[in-house]
Scaffold this active site. Structure first.
Site, PDB file in Angstrom:
ATOM      1  N   GLN A 120       0.859  -1.188   0.000  1.00 21.13           N
ATOM      2  CA  GLN A 120       0.000   0.000   0.000  1.00 21.13           C
ATOM      3  C   GLN A 120       0.895   1.236   0.000  1.00 21.13           C
ATOM      4  O   GLN A 120       1.499   1.555   1.019  1.00 21.13           O
ATOM      5  CB  GLN A 120      -0.865  -0.059   1.257  1.00 21.13           C
ATOM      6  CG  GLN A 120      -1.864   1.037   1.419  1.00 21.13           C
ATOM      7  CD  GLN A 120      -2.635   0.870   2.726  1.00 21.13           C
ATOM      8  OE1 GLN A 120      -2.867  -0.237   3.190  1.00 21.13           O
ATOM      9  NE2 GLN A 120      -3.008   1.970   3.339  1.00 21.13           N
ATOM     10  N   GLY A 121       1.012   1.901  -1.133  1.00 17.47           N
ATOM     11  CA  GLY A 121       1.912   3.044  -1.264  1.00 17.47           C
ATOM     12  C   GLY A 121       1.170   4.355  -1.063  1.00 17.47           C
ATOM     13  O   GLY A 121       0.777   5.012  -2.041  1.00 17.47           O
ATOM     14  N   SER A 123       1.900   6.697   2.213  1.00 14.99           N
ATOM     15  CA  SER A 123       2.713   7.685   2.922  1.00 14.99           C
ATOM     16  C   SER A 123       3.932   8.111   2.099  1.00 14.99           C
ATOM     17  O   SER A 123       4.505   7.314   1.353  1.00 14.99           O
ATOM     18  CB  SER A 123       3.221   7.106   4.249  1.00 14.99           C
ATOM     19  OG  SER A 123       2.150   6.645   5.027  1.00 14.99           O
ATOM     20  N   SER A 155       4.945  -1.056   3.775  1.00 13.86           N
ATOM     21  CA  SER A 155       5.111  -2.407   4.326  1.00 13.86           C
ATOM     22  C   SER A 155       5.134  -3.441   3.207  1.00 13.86           C
ATOM     23  O   SER A 155       4.321  -3.378   2.270  1.00 13.86           O
ATOM     24  CB  SER A 155       3.962  -2.739   5.293  1.00 13.86           C
ATOM     25  OG  SER A 155       3.990  -1.879   6.392  1.00 13.86           O
ATOM     26  N   GLU A 235      -9.875  -1.596   7.531  1.00 16.35           N
ATOM     27  CA  GLU A 235      -8.722  -1.559   8.432  1.00 16.35           C
ATOM     28  C   GLU A 235      -9.187  -1.587   9.884  1.00 16.35           C
ATOM     29  O   GLU A 235      -8.575  -2.195  10.745  1.00 16.35           O
ATOM     30  CB  GLU A 235      -7.944  -0.271   8.156  1.00 16.35           C
ATOM     31  CG  GLU A 235      -6.537  -0.296   8.649  1.00 16.35           C
ATOM     32  CD  GLU A 235      -5.762   0.873   8.076  1.00 16.35           C
ATOM     33  OE1 GLU A 235      -5.096   0.679   7.055  1.00 16.35           O
ATOM     34  OE2 GLU A 235      -5.855   1.978   8.632  1.00 16.35           O
TER      35      GLU A 235
HETATM   36  C1  LIG Z   1       5.017  -0.288  11.191  1.00 10.63           C
HETATM   37  C2  LIG Z   1       4.486   0.710  10.209  1.00 10.63           C
HETATM   38  C3  LIG Z   1       3.978   0.272   8.991  1.00 10.63           C
HETATM   39  C4  LIG Z   1       3.513   1.194   8.057  1.00 10.63           C
HETATM   40  N1  LIG Z   1       3.059   0.736   6.837  1.00 10.63           N
HETATM   41  C5  LIG Z   1       2.646   1.621   5.903  1.00 10.63           C
HETATM   42  C6  LIG Z   1       2.241   1.166   4.602  1.00 10.63           C
HETATM   43  O1  LIG Z   1       2.234  -0.040   4.311  1.00 10.63           O
HETATM   44  N2  LIG Z   1       1.875   2.084   3.688  1.00 10.63           N
HETATM   45  C7  LIG Z   1       1.868   3.433   3.963  1.00 10.63           C
HETATM   46  O2  LIG Z   1       1.495   4.201   3.085  1.00 10.63           O
HETATM   47  N3  LIG Z   1       2.256   3.908   5.181  1.00 10.63           N
HETATM   48  C8  LIG Z   1       2.647   3.032   6.153  1.00 10.63           C
HETATM   49  N4  LIG Z   1       3.062   3.481   7.390  1.00 10.63           N
HETATM   50  C9  LIG Z   1       3.154   4.927   7.615  1.00 10.63           C
HETATM   51  C10 LIG Z   1       2.099   5.484   8.569  1.00 10.63           C
HETATM   52  O3  LIG Z   1       0.847   5.561   7.947  1.00 10.63           O
HETATM   53  C11 LIG Z   1       2.613   6.873   9.008  1.00 10.63           C
HETATM   54  O4  LIG Z   1       3.788   6.657   9.781  1.00 10.63           O
HETATM   55  C12 LIG Z   1       1.604   7.612   9.844  1.00 10.63           C
HETATM   56  O5  LIG Z   1       0.495   7.996   9.059  1.00 10.63           O
HETATM   57  C13 LIG Z   1       2.224   8.892  10.462  1.00 10.63           C
HETATM   58  O6  LIG Z   1       2.828   9.677   9.484  1.00 10.63           O
HETATM   59  P1  LIG Z   1       4.360  10.162   9.636  1.00 10.63           P
HETATM   60  O7  LIG Z   1       5.188   8.979   9.978  1.00 10.63           O
HETATM   61  O8  LIG Z   1       4.696  10.927   8.408  1.00 10.63           O
HETATM   62  O9  LIG Z   1       4.378  11.113  10.907  1.00 10.63           O
HETATM   63  P2  LIG Z   1       3.967  12.635  10.944  1.00 10.63           P
HETATM   64  O10 LIG Z   1       2.661  12.832  10.263  1.00 10.63           O
HETATM   65  O11 LIG Z   1       5.119  13.455  10.455  1.00 10.63           O
HETATM   66  O12 LIG Z   1       3.765  12.871  12.484  1.00 10.63           O
HETATM   67  C14 LIG Z   1       4.879  13.078  13.380  1.00 10.63           C
HETATM   68  C15 LIG Z   1       4.305  13.348  14.762  1.00 10.63           C
HETATM   69  O13 LIG Z   1       3.530  14.562  14.735  1.00 10.63           O
HETATM   70  C16 LIG Z   1       2.213  14.323  15.194  1.00 10.63           C
HETATM   71  N5  LIG Z   1       1.267  15.141  14.421  1.00 10.63           N
HETATM   72  C17 LIG Z   1       1.247  15.305  13.072  1.00 10.63           C
HETATM   73  N6  LIG Z   1       0.218  16.113  12.728  1.00 10.63           N
HETATM   74  C18 LIG Z   1      -0.421  16.450  13.885  1.00 10.63           C
HETATM   75  C19 LIG Z   1      -1.558  17.240  14.190  1.00 10.63           C
HETATM   76  N7  LIG Z   1      -2.260  17.861  13.225  1.00 10.63           N
HETATM   77  N8  LIG Z   1      -1.931  17.358  15.480  1.00 10.63           N
HETATM   78  C20 LIG Z   1      -1.242  16.728  16.481  1.00 10.63           C
HETATM   79  N9  LIG Z   1      -0.148  15.959  16.251  1.00 10.63           N
HETATM   80  C21 LIG Z   1       0.256  15.817  14.971  1.00 10.63           C
HETATM   81  C22 LIG Z   1       1.966  12.855  14.950  1.00 10.63           C
HETATM   82  O14 LIG Z   1       0.971  12.344  15.802  1.00 10.63           O
HETATM   83  C23 LIG Z   1       3.337  12.265  15.240  1.00 10.63           C
HETATM   84  O15 LIG Z   1       3.503  12.068  16.625  1.00 10.63           O
HETATM   85  C24 LIG Z   1       3.539   2.586   8.350  1.00 10.63           C
HETATM   86  C25 LIG Z   1       4.031   3.019   9.583  1.00 10.63           C
HETATM   87  C26 LIG Z   1       4.513   2.105  10.500  1.00 10.63           C
HETATM   88  C27 LIG Z   1       5.048   2.596  11.818  1.00 10.63           C
END
Ligand SMILES: Cc1cc2nc3c(=O)[nH]c(=O)nc-3n(C[C@H](O)[C@H](O)[C@H](O)COP(=O)(O)OP(=O)(O)OC[C@H]3O[C@@H](n4cnc5c(N)ncnc54)[C@H](O)[C@@H]3O)c2cc1C
Length: 365
Positions: A120-121, A123, A155, A235
């Site tokens: 799933q692409g 992020s 993932s 989900e």
């Molecule tokens: C094990 C794992 C598997 C994953 N698999 C996939 C996958 O298969 N496909 C895919 O597309 N993605 C995947 N992801 C990505 C996941 O969806 C993102 O990590 C998640 O949506 C958070 O985005 P980010 O990492 O960019 O963090 P950010 O959005 O940059 O957030 C960083 C921090 O800021 C906080 N924050 C951000 N905005 C706000 C706000 N408006 N108010 C308050 N706090 C805020 C967040 O809560 C977090 O603590 C995976 C992640 C993990 C950990």
């Protein structure tokens, strides 16, 4: 043959009792993915994996609750890692809803029967919580679309044959378009990323002039945001049900190792997981009755991720040294539980949704 849920479970349990699908002792991620394929193939060949899916994509029909029961049995017997097992619950329904019927009929059985893994692409660097800001571009050239950009945290990307990919084709939410992309298309580079639990579970994926046929678009141009939102019910219902079943089975294991003096801590962990299970049960029933669930599933996400972390924290406290020294599988699970408040929408974002959309406590700044 249609089976009622109770009958389905009884026959499935008896089949599983007589067909050994247990994983071996290799706990590497390669082995887990291979085991996942093995389990899916065996369950598909014996028809269990076909119940609850439409006949148009190789299923045998029947309600989605049959898939929840199957996932619960797989999880409680520790046959496959529940996170990667449950990916079918998100990706297959998306294909069924958005792909051309011929494409869904051709591809979905390959996922169900373990022939292929998909990813799933969504992020991107800088577009996680704020998914709608994604910038991987798709530009139309005749009968094809040309994709350029980068995804991250994808993932299983290094194992996947296909990717459900979100791209930008125009500004704004209405400018997000989804494609079903073959991962061996020239121009795609996958670079696995190591997690803190020492597993290459996800990857960076680069797209450099990747040419995708127009008939691989999922839905119409601009349907990508709706597709992403439509994933949510799956989900947050069946996937969660599988994970909660797995957590309860893990708790049973802990109860066997802890002594009587630990009852209070164990009880608190049970309460947390059972609360998530009760909530998930309501969500599944709502989905079955109305066909949709919405922002209220952020409550399920908070309850589940909190319960998961509480369970593994309790494990660490009650079985001293196991996570640190003697049980590498448990250590991996403990560390992975920390990701529960990140993947699928972070805990902060879920609480924002609960506060704003469910409780009416103010607006996004
Ligand atoms: C094990 C794992 C598997 C994953 N698999 C996939 C996958 O298969 N496909 C895919 O597309 N993605 C995947 N992801 C990505 C996941 O969806 C993102 O990590 C998640 O949506 C958070 O985005 P980010 O990492 O960019 O963090 P950010 O959005 O940059 O957030 C960083 C921090 O800021 C906080 N924050 C951000 N905005 C706000 C706000 N408006 N108010 C308050 N706090 C805020 C967040 O809560 C977090 O603590 C995976 C992640 C993990 C950990």
């Amino acid at each position: 043959m249609q089976l009622a849920p109770d009958e389905f479970r009884a026959k499935l349990v008896s089949w599983l009792d007589t067909h050994d699908l247990s994983p071996g002792n290799d706990h590497s991620f390669d082995a887990q993915v291979a085991q996942l394929s093995r389990v899916r193939k065996a369950l598909f060949d014996a028809d269990w994996m076909r119940y609850g899916w439409p006949t148009e994509v190789g299923g045998l029909g029947g309600p989605a609750v049959l898939r929840a029961i199957l996932g619960e049995e797989v999880a409680t017997r520790f046959l496959a890692e529940p996170g990667i097992y449950s990916m079918i619950e998100v990706l297959a329904p998306t294909m069924i809803s958005y792909a051309r019927p011929e494409l869904a009929a051709q591809m979905v059985p390959r996922l169900l029967d373990g022939t292929e893994q998909w990813c799933q692409g969504f992020s991107e660097p800088g577009s996680g919580s704020d998914l709608a800001s994604l910038s991987t571009r798709a530009e139309q050239r005749g009968d094809t679309w040309v994709i350029n950009g980068q995804k991250v945290w994808t993932s299983l990307a290094q194992y996947a044959s296909r990717c459900v990919l979100l791209t930008r084709t125009a500004p704004g939410h209405a400018g997000i378009t989804a494609f079903f992309v073959d991962m061996d298309t020239p121009g795609i580079t996958v670079r696995p990323l190591r997690t803190m639990h020492d597993v290459d579970e996800f990857a960076e994926v680069y797209f450099d002039d990747v040419v995708v046929p127009a008939d691989r678009m999922l839905g119409q141009p601009g349907d990508g945001w709706k597709l992403a939102m439509d994933l949510l019910p799956y989900e947050r219902s069946t996937c969660f049900w599988h994970r909660i079943a797995y957590l309860l089975a893990t708790l049973d294991g802990l109860a066997g190792k802890a002594d009587e003096a630990d009852d209070l801590d164990l009880g608190a962990a049970y309460l947390a997981v059972h609360t998530a299970r009760c909530r998930s049960h309501i969500t599944q029933r709502t989905l079955a009755a109305t066909g949709k669930v919405g922002a209220e599933t952020s409550i399920d996400k908070v309850l589940l991720s909190t319960a998961e972390q509480q369970l593994f924290d309790t494990y660490r406290d009650l079985v001293p040294g196991a996570i640190e020294w003697t049980d590498p599988v448990l250590r991996s699970e403990y560390l992975y539980s920390k990701a529960a408040t990140i993947y699928g929408g972070t805990a902060e974002i879920q609480r924002n949704i609960i506060a704003r959309r469910l409780l009416g406590l103010g607006k996004e700044q």
